[in-house]
Design an enzyme around this catalytic site. Structure first.
Site, PDB file in Angstrom:
ATOM      1  CD  GLU A  13       9.982 -19.328  -1.553  1.00 16.24           C
ATOM      2  OE1 GLU A  13       9.283 -19.812  -2.462  1.00 16.24           O
ATOM      3  OE2 GLU A  13      10.965 -19.926  -1.067  1.00 16.24           O
ATOM      4  CG  ASP A  37      14.451 -21.725  -0.980  1.00 19.01           C
ATOM      5  OD1 ASP A  37      13.619 -21.330  -1.822  1.00 19.01           O
ATOM      6  OD2 ASP A  37      14.667 -22.935  -0.747  1.00 19.01           O
TER       7      ASP A  37
END
Length: 629
Positions: free
Chosen positions: A369, A340
């Site tokens: 990400e 993330d």
């Protein structure tokens, strides 16, 4: 007349795209015979923070209307390099820089990019040629099993198809504390379905104990959320998935924790002292307090998500150590991690994370990400090194997503081709083979809504909550989604299906893109289409790691209605024709137009007498032997 320079043409740049460290690349420019340089031209190449290098270019050939000048460069340093060419005529210096994505033009344009990645950089094979399926765990499938130790402050929904809560309380906070009960056992019960769909890898949004349904506010990294099941049940899920030849990767949220966590413990839920409660907490040094205890650095200023100092030695050891979080979940069966907000993780931490994961098993994968081109991304004033060989294996391919969506909605072929080729040119080949290609995720509106519905960026949550596509909008969105998915499945990288996209699930932005999978109300025709895409993908070996290039004539698409590209192989190439329109498209005498090929043969679709027919919103594929020159 040939262009001065063209990065897509091997007669100008001997290796397409990024190059491996210590490879030698030959660069050539073509100067018209009307140009008489005062001196030999030079290639100017540099890395950010380093001095320019000047490589003299020597005349290596004469053609009908130009002279060819060449220089070779041995790529010794892993980094993103920038370059241009220069020559002087009559005492006036001229520069050759980039325009139109890949051409060189005199005295205008931008710098060319050359990515040099580590000679040792390899990416895991298990994902190559496969198909990923992203699951938001609370919303995919619930088994109905009673789970122990579920906190009493959670709202358990019994209306599986209901709209997720989204309204803020009187203080303006959305608690995200309603749960629909999706769990590990539910996922396990659907492994047969996923296998039939062609899935080879499941990506799970966070599973660690957390006190909001999205679980991005980690409460305990070493425990599965009790509503999903136990750690042992996760291990059982991985073992069962392996029987279907499906691997499972986890979402790693390491830039922040939850305020309601073992580590911060702002609300006193846990018996151990958290950083918020006492400076004597063993977790205190993980966080950055401005005015203890109530003012602290938090992710995007959201006080329920306190930032951690990733390079704190204790925190790094906790995550990356031999007894740490990464090794624990890998030992339970995870095949790797999606990271993330990778742009908020510092380089040193990413270096440590990669060493940890690859020490456990070099075939475990790390996907970041990153929303932009990951090779030249800057975050917080730092040029990132994600894809040079010592951090990530892959990234979420948002640039492809935008290119695909914009193209099927009517964008020009040129814009689409340039967007795709820009990534293929900048990214290392090992990365390209495992790129996570999607048209929907948990962070953006579902593709069927983007394609068939109304523009939503300026709309309120109330507008989105119960906004459903009309029958006409749904059919249009579904048609365009088919074309988009064909591109997603056949371009380089690994297609990632966001759960429910294949079943026609709708939803604008968060949390409405996270509705429950519509079991019993699926669009079976769409599911069958995705199954067929999977079957075709798996039947073409070139889609595992074959290079791609687009069929162009004089810089233009053969037909604006079609995306036409090839995937190369050692013996033969495959040509893909994807139709973004509602009309049948026939290209006559395609074997004459594409004169780089011989021995055309049908593979999928209608092809006869040199003519290829592509159905509305569909695709056709032919095999062709490339004439190597």
């Amino acid at each position: 007349m040939k262009p001065i320079y063209d990065t897509w043409d091997l007669s100008y740049k001997s290796i397409f795209g990024a190059v491996r460290q210590f490879e030698t690349v030959r660069f050539s420019i073509r100067l018209s015979k009307d140009i008489h340089p005062d001196f030999l031209p030079v290639m100017v190449l540099f890395r950010t923070g380093f001095k320019e290098r000047f490589l003299t270019m020597h005349c290596t050939g004469e053609e009908e209307d130009c002279f060819v000048y060449s220089a070779e460069y041995n790529a010794r340093y892993t980094d993103v390099h920038y370059y241009y060419f220069s020559y002087t005529q009559g005492g006036l210096r001229h520069y050759i820089k980039k325009t139109d994505c890949h051409y060189g033009t005199v005295d205008t344009g931008d710098l060319f990019q050359l990515t040099v990645y580590s000679s040792e950089y390899q990416t895991p094979d298990f994902l190559k040629g496969g198909i990923m399926y992203q699951i938001f765990p609370d919303r995919f499938c619930r088994s109905g099993k009673q789970h122990e130790n579920v906190p009493s402050d959670r709202i358990i929904r019994d209306d599986w198809n209901g709209t997720p809560y989204y309204k803020p309380d009187q203080n303006g906070h959305v608690w995200n504390n309603d749960y629909f009960g999706g769990d590990f056992e539910g996922i396990k019960s659907k492994l047969g379905y996923l296998s039939d769909l062609g899935v080879t890898c499941i990506y799970l949004n966070p599973i660690f104990e957390s006190h909001e349904n999205h679980r991005y506010n980690t409460a305990d990294y070493m425990k599965a959320d009790p509503l999903l099941g136990t750690n042992e049940e996760f291990a059982e899920l991985c073992a069962e998935a392996e029987k279907y030849e499906i691997s499972i990767i986890l979402d790693g949220v390491f830039s922040h924790t939850g305020a309601d966590s073992v580590y911060f413990n702002k609300f006193g839920r846990y018996p151990e002292l958290g950083a918020y409660q006492s400076k004597d907490s063993k977790y205190y040094e993980w966080y950055s307090f401005i005015n203890y205890p109530d003012t602290y650095e938090a992710w995007w200023g959201i006080d329920t998500l306190p930032n951690v100092w990733e390079n704190n030695e204790d925190y790094t050891e906790f995550i990356c150590g031999d007894e740490g979080v990464l090794h624990y979940w890998l030992s339970q069966g995870a095949a790797g991690f999606r990271l993330d907000v990778a742009d908020e993780l510092p380089d040193q931490f990413l270096n440590n994370l990669r060493r940890s994961v690859k020490k456990f098993d070099k075939d475990k994968i790390i996907i970041g990400e990153v929303w932009e081109d990951a090779t030249n991304k800057e975050s917080y004033g730092v040029k990132r090194r994600y894809l040079l060989g010592d951090q990530l294996d892959s990234v979420m391919n948002y640039p492809f997503r935008e290119a695909i969506i914009n193209y099927v909605k009517g964008g020009t072929s040129r814009e689409f081709i340039y967007s795709v080729m820009n990534i293929l040119e900048n990214y290392p080949k090992p990365t390209i083979d495992v790129l996570m290609n999607f048209v929907s995720t948990h962070d953006i509106e579902r593709a069927i809504n983007r394609l068939g519905g109304e523009y939503c960026d300026d709309k309120s949550k109330d507008w989105m909550a119960e906004r459903w596509l009309t029958q006409e909008q749904y059919q249009h969105g579904k048609d365009l989604l088919k074309a988009a998915m064909a591109l997603q499945f056949f371009l380089p990288g690994v297609p990632s299906i966001y759960y429910g996209d294949e079943a026609g699930l709708q939803g604008y932005k968060d949390p409405f893109n996270r509705r429950c999978y519509p079991w019993g109300n699926e669009d079976h025709e769409l599911i069958a289409y995705v199954k067929e895409l999977s079957r075709v993908r798996k039947s073409i070996p070139n889609l595992k790691d074959g290079k791609a290039y687009f069929a162009l004539v004089d810089g233009h698409s053969l037909d604006e209605r079609l995306a036409i590209f090839t995937r190369q192989g050692p013996k033969e190439d495959y040509l893909f024709f994807i139709n973004r329109t509602g009309e049948t498209v026939t290209l006559p005498h395609i074997d004459e137009t594409l004169d780089l090929f011989e021995n055309f043969a049908p593979f999928y679709g209608e092809f006869s007498d040199g003519n290829i027919t592509v159905p509305p919103y569909g695709y056709s594929i032919i095999k062709a032997r490339f004439i190597y020159k």
